[in-house]
Design a protein around this motif. Structure first.
Motif, PDB file in Angstrom:
ATOM      1  N   TYR A  71      17.409 -11.053  -1.270  1.00 40.50           N
ATOM      2  CA  TYR A  71      16.632 -10.244  -2.215  1.00 40.50           C
ATOM      3  C   TYR A  71      16.883  -8.758  -2.006  1.00 40.50           C
ATOM      4  CZ  TYR A  71      13.980 -14.464  -3.315  1.00 40.50           C
ATOM      5  OH  TYR A  71      13.622 -15.727  -3.722  1.00 40.50           O
ATOM      6  N   ASP A  72      17.029  -8.039  -3.098  1.00 38.39           N
ATOM      7  CA  ASP A  72      17.079  -6.581  -3.082  1.00 38.39           C
ATOM      8  C   ASP A  72      15.658  -6.080  -2.842  1.00 38.39           C
ATOM      9  OD1 ASP A  72      17.135  -3.851  -3.718  1.00 38.39           O
ATOM     10  OD2 ASP A  72      18.601  -4.117  -5.322  1.00 38.39           O
ATOM     11  N   PRO A  73      15.417  -5.232  -1.818  1.00 40.15           N
ATOM     12  CA  PRO A  73      14.060  -4.720  -1.591  1.00 40.15           C
ATOM     13  C   PRO A  73      13.448  -4.054  -2.819  1.00 40.15           C
ATOM     14  CG  PRO A  73      15.440  -4.215   0.294  1.00 40.15           C
ATOM     15  CD  PRO A  73      16.356  -4.776  -0.759  1.00 40.15           C
ATOM     16  N   LEU A  74      14.282  -3.469  -3.678  1.00 47.23           N
ATOM     17  CA  LEU A  74      13.733  -2.811  -4.872  1.00 47.23           C
ATOM     18  C   LEU A  74      13.202  -3.817  -5.883  1.00 47.23           C
ATOM     19  CD1 LEU A  74      16.137   0.216  -5.397  1.00 47.23           C
ATOM     20  CD2 LEU A  74      13.950   0.099  -4.186  1.00 47.23           C
ATOM     21  N   ARG A  78      12.705   3.461   3.610  1.00 49.87           N
ATOM     22  CA  ARG A  78      13.954   3.910   2.974  1.00 49.87           C
ATOM     23  C   ARG A  78      14.483   2.856   2.001  1.00 49.87           C
ATOM     24  NH1 ARG A  78      19.033   2.987   3.047  1.00 49.87           N
ATOM     25  NH2 ARG A  78      18.870   1.403   4.694  1.00 49.87           N
ATOM     26  N   LYS A  79      14.475   1.602   2.435  1.00 53.29           N
ATOM     27  CA  LYS A  79      14.974   0.520   1.581  1.00 53.29           C
ATOM     28  C   LYS A  79      14.131   0.354   0.320  1.00 53.29           C
ATOM     29  CE  LYS A  79      16.837  -2.119   5.501  1.00 53.29           C
ATOM     30  NZ  LYS A  79      16.626  -3.321   6.354  1.00 53.29           N
ATOM     31  N   LEU A  80      12.861   0.708   0.407  1.00 50.45           N
ATOM     32  CA  LEU A  80      11.942   0.563  -0.729  1.00 50.45           C
ATOM     33  C   LEU A  80      11.792   1.860  -1.524  1.00 50.45           C
ATOM     34  CD1 LEU A  80       9.269  -1.575   1.123  1.00 50.45           C
ATOM     35  CD2 LEU A  80      10.587  -2.334  -0.861  1.00 50.45           C
ATOM     36  N   ASN A  81      12.597   2.869  -1.192  1.00 56.38           N
ATOM     37  CA  ASN A  81      12.531   4.177  -1.868  1.00 56.38           C
ATOM     38  C   ASN A  81      11.150   4.820  -1.745  1.00 56.38           C
ATOM     39  OD1 ASN A  81      15.174   4.415  -2.595  1.00 56.38           O
ATOM     40  ND2 ASN A  81      14.903   3.768  -4.721  1.00 56.38           N
ATOM     41  N   ILE A  82      10.506   4.635  -0.591  1.00 56.46           N
ATOM     42  CA  ILE A  82       9.236   5.294  -0.302  1.00 56.46           C
ATOM     43  C   ILE A  82       9.548   6.624   0.369  1.00 56.46           C
ATOM     44  CG2 ILE A  82       7.099   5.181   1.034  1.00 56.46           C
ATOM     45  CD1 ILE A  82       7.331   2.093   0.840  1.00 56.46           C
ATOM     46  N   SER A 125       0.833  -1.207   0.000  1.00 59.76           N
ATOM     47  CA  SER A 125       0.000   0.000   0.000  1.00 59.76           C
ATOM     48  C   SER A 125       0.865   1.253   0.000  1.00 59.76           C
ATOM     49  CB  SER A 125      -0.929   0.014   1.220  1.00 59.76           C
ATOM     50  OG  SER A 125      -1.895  -1.015   1.136  1.00 59.76           O
ATOM     51  N   TYR A 126       1.904   1.258   0.839  1.00 60.63           N
ATOM     52  CA  TYR A 126       2.737   2.452   0.927  1.00 60.63           C
ATOM     53  C   TYR A 126       3.561   2.673  -0.343  1.00 60.63           C
ATOM     54  CZ  TYR A 126       1.288   2.358   5.772  1.00 60.63           C
ATOM     55  OH  TYR A 126       0.521   2.345   6.909  1.00 60.63           O
ATOM     56  N   ILE A 127       3.957   1.594  -1.006  1.00 58.97           N
ATOM     57  CA  ILE A 127       4.655   1.726  -2.295  1.00 58.97           C
ATOM     58  C   ILE A 127       3.746   2.406  -3.311  1.00 58.97           C
ATOM     59  CG2 ILE A 127       5.511   0.432  -4.296  1.00 58.97           C
ATOM     60  CD1 ILE A 127       6.622  -1.649  -2.285  1.00 58.97           C
ATOM     61  N   MET A 128       2.500   1.945  -3.401  1.00 62.98           N
ATOM     62  CA  MET A 128       1.603   2.488  -4.433  1.00 62.98           C
ATOM     63  C   MET A 128       1.179   3.915  -4.095  1.00 62.98           C
ATOM     64  SD  MET A 128       1.911   0.006  -6.374  1.00 62.98           S
ATOM     65  CE  MET A 128       0.984   0.748  -7.704  1.00 62.98           C
ATOM     66  N   GLU A 129       1.033   4.214  -2.812  1.00 57.08           N
ATOM     67  CA  GLU A 129       0.726   5.601  -2.419  1.00 57.08           C
ATOM     68  C   GLU A 129       1.911   6.519  -2.718  1.00 57.08           C
ATOM     69  OE1 GLU A 129      -2.141   3.871   1.131  1.00 57.08           O
ATOM     70  OE2 GLU A 129      -0.171   4.701   1.616  1.00 57.08           O
ATOM     71  N   ASP A 130       3.105   5.990  -2.539  1.00 60.28           N
ATOM     72  CA  ASP A 130       4.317   6.734  -2.881  1.00 60.28           C
ATOM     73  C   ASP A 130       4.353   7.033  -4.382  1.00 60.28           C
ATOM     74  OD1 ASP A 130       7.200   7.590  -2.311  1.00 60.28           O
ATOM     75  OD2 ASP A 130       7.550   5.962  -3.734  1.00 60.28           O
ATOM     76  N   VAL A 131       4.003   6.041  -5.184  1.00 62.92           N
ATOM     77  CA  VAL A 131       3.973   6.241  -6.637  1.00 62.92           C
ATOM     78  C   VAL A 131       2.926   7.291  -7.004  1.00 62.92           C
ATOM     79  CG1 VAL A 131       3.420   5.147  -8.849  1.00 62.92           C
ATOM     80  CG2 VAL A 131       4.859   3.950  -7.208  1.00 62.92           C
ATOM     81  N   LEU A 132       1.771   7.260  -6.342  1.00 63.39           N
ATOM     82  CA  LEU A 132       0.736   8.260  -6.619  1.00 63.39           C
ATOM     83  C   LEU A 132       1.249   9.661  -6.304  1.00 63.39           C
ATOM     84  CD1 LEU A 132      -2.101   9.199  -7.343  1.00 63.39           C
ATOM     85  CD2 LEU A 132      -2.807   8.653  -4.993  1.00 63.39           C
ATOM     86  N   GLU A 133       1.853   9.838  -5.131  1.00 56.95           N
ATOM     87  CA  GLU A 133       2.368  11.161  -4.777  1.00 56.95           C
ATOM     88  C   GLU A 133       3.411  11.630  -5.795  1.00 56.95           C
ATOM     89  OE1 GLU A 133       5.027  13.484  -1.398  1.00 56.95           O
ATOM     90  OE2 GLU A 133       4.388  11.418  -1.011  1.00 56.95           O
ATOM     91  N   LYS A 134       4.330  10.734  -6.151  1.00 58.04           N
ATOM     92  CA  LYS A 134       5.379  11.101  -7.102  1.00 58.04           C
ATOM     93  C   LYS A 134       4.817  11.348  -8.497  1.00 58.04           C
ATOM     94  CE  LYS A 134       9.074   8.868  -4.493  1.00 58.04           C
ATOM     95  NZ  LYS A 134       9.871   7.641  -4.279  1.00 58.04           N
ATOM     96  N   ALA A 135       3.771  10.602  -8.867  1.00 61.47           N
ATOM     97  CA  ALA A 135       3.138  10.828 -10.171  1.00 61.47           C
ATOM     98  C   ALA A 135       2.456  12.191 -10.219  1.00 61.47           C
ATOM     99  CB  ALA A 135       2.120   9.713 -10.457  1.00 61.47           C
TER     100      ALA A 135
END
Length: 483
Positions: A298-301, A110-114, A42-52
């Motif tokens: 695994y790389d978190p990214l 931080r590890k997920l670039n959020i 959820s936080y990844i996709m919300e991060d993408v929305l903010e950045k978009a």
């Protein structure tokens, strides 16, 4: 930009309330345990929305709460406070638990670039805001006191269910897992705004209020924090789909009753990350964390890419096989970018840049279609233009994707430059990753072979196979991959 609005159940053009700012609110974590990778989707996709939104030219102010009090074991306001439960589990104070898991959450981010939201507010900071809202709801007849607690009276609303078409009987006691009857409620849809000492004598955090010493309910916190920092209206409210009911439903009920007008225009809900056995959940005991993925190499990214490959409104099934596929995709993508010449002295091809950027922006504007946005990366790599332009485009895309594409490609080039030359023994991951433990075993196998200790070489190969590592001997070295 068009977004699917959960409140209207349709795609709508995004038009902010104010021309100079987009007001965005995100439900933050309850910091009683580590976030699992389902939460983090959820936080990844919300991060993408903010950045978009920022990529599209909007100025965004994003606020997120930290729930450090008031969230009970059941979302229906029953059971023990989750924070107190965590404190008892680890023999620490509630505030020690809150700080530890808040820090852990942001380290995962931080590890997920959020990106960290512009405002992060712990619930315990805003008691005065909750008391003000609850007092007004009581004055306006939308709340009542019973058994020492203050409840919101859902029967005063013309419409309570916003995000679904529940039949009232669906919410009868015992139908939803974890729901216990609260005899203080006038109606089964009512919910607690303020708990007093009459309910939980062992509650660690309590404050004075007009209704007795106690603490706020979970739902009132997001309303109070949002209004404190974003005012009386919101453009976008985000959260996982499991927040839609009852949490977001109750937020709307109390906020609009308090304000006397519509509160939020667009609701974005990210769907579940499932395993083969169902929805990932802390309550089941075992759950996957970013640290666990890292411990497995695994790389978190790669997990971030795994999420971006699927649309946020579709349930996503996690398995290590699926994650391995994302690892391979990520490795190949980085390798292709690494093959571009960063010293290309050609002029920036503005026409190509603009055409590729438009395709990428169209994908984001289509209800955040991150799968098509990833496709736009490959389109850029194949486009007939010079390497300088391609690298500029990819760096531009990565402002939203957050995959560290340019940095990873630079590192890959350095590794390729330092790789053993002809006649040396090379160890190469087919996915482009690095795992010192695996590489050490492969080197030990090679040393055993050179010493003609073939039994030891076979044993090491079997050990690697048991770890899910498959080896392929090639001229001058070994290739390895996870299977």
């Amino acid at each position: 930009m068009y977004l699917y609005n959960s409140a209207t159940r349709k795609r709508e053009e995004f038009i902010p309330n104010h021309p100079d700012i987009v007001k965005m609110y995100t439900c933050g974590p309850t910091v009683y345990h580590y976030a699992h990778i389902g939460n983090l989707r959820s936080y990844i996709m919300e991060d993408v929305l903010e950045k978009a939104l920022r990529y599209a030219g909007y100025n965004v102010k994003r606020v997120m709460n930290i729930t450090d009090v008031g969230h009970l074991a059941s979302d229906a306001d029953t059971g023990e406070d989750k924070m107190l439960k965590g404190a008892k589990r680890e023999h620490k104070s509630v505030m020690e638990i809150a700080k530890f898991y808040t820090d852990a959450f942001f380290e995962d981010c931080r590890k997920l670039n959020i990106k960290r939201p512009d405002v992060v507010e712990p619930a315990t900071n805003c008691i005065d805001e909750y008391i003000k809202i609850i007092s007004t709801l009581l004055d306006k007849g939308f709340a009542y006191q019973a058994g020492g607690n203050v409840y919101f009276d859902a029967s005063k609303l013309d419409r309570y269910y916003i995000f679904n078409d529940h039949d009232e009987e669906d919410l009868a006691v015992g139908v939803r897992e974890g729901v216990e009857e609260d005899t203080n409620k006038r109606n089964k849809n009512d919910f607690v705004l303020w708990f007093t000492k009459s309910k939980f004598e062992d509650q660690a955090l309590k404050w004075d209020s007009p209704w007795g010493v106690g603490y706020p309910g979970w739902h009132i916190e997001c309303s109070g924090i949002s209004m404190k920092h974003l005012g009386q209206d919101l453009d976008i409210h985000c959260g996982g789909i499991d927040n839609a009911f009852p949490h977001h439903t109750n937020e709307i009920a109390q906020s609009e009753s308090y304000l006397g007008h519509k509160w939020c225009n667009y609701w974005m809900h990210v769907h579940h990350l499932n395993t083969n056995s169902g929805k990932m959940s802390k309550s089941k005991g075992e759950f996957l964390t970013v640290s666990l993925l890292e411990s497995k190499g695994y790389d978190p990214l790669a997990y971030r890419l795994f999420c971006l490959q699927s649309h946020y409104r579709k349930n996503l099934v996690f398995s290590f096989e699926n994650l391995d596929n994302a690892v391979v995709t990520y490795g190949k993508m980085v390798a292709k970018i690494a093959a571009l010449n960063p010293k290309d002295e050609g002029e920036l091809d503005q026409a190509a840049f603009d055409a590729l950027r438009e395709k990428f922006l169209n994908a984001l504007n289509n209800d955040l279609n991150t799968s098509l946005a990833i496709t736009a990366v490959y389109d850029a790599l194949k486009y007939k233009t010079n390497d300088r332009t391609k690298l500029a485009v990819l760096a531009d895309f990565d402002r939203v994707l957050g995959l560290d594409l340019i940095a990873k490609a630079d590192k890959k080039r350095q590794e390729m430059a330092a790789a053993p030359k002809a006649g040396s023994f090379a160890i190469v991951s087919e996915a482009g990753e690095s795992d010192p433990a695996v590489e050490a075993l492969i080197q030990a196998r090679q040393d055993a072979k050179k010493a003609k200790n073939f039994a030891e070489a076979d044993r090491i190969r079997d050990e690697l196979k048991a770890q899910g590592i498959e080896l392929t001997d090639v001229p001058g070295g070994v290739k390895w991959k996870r299977v």
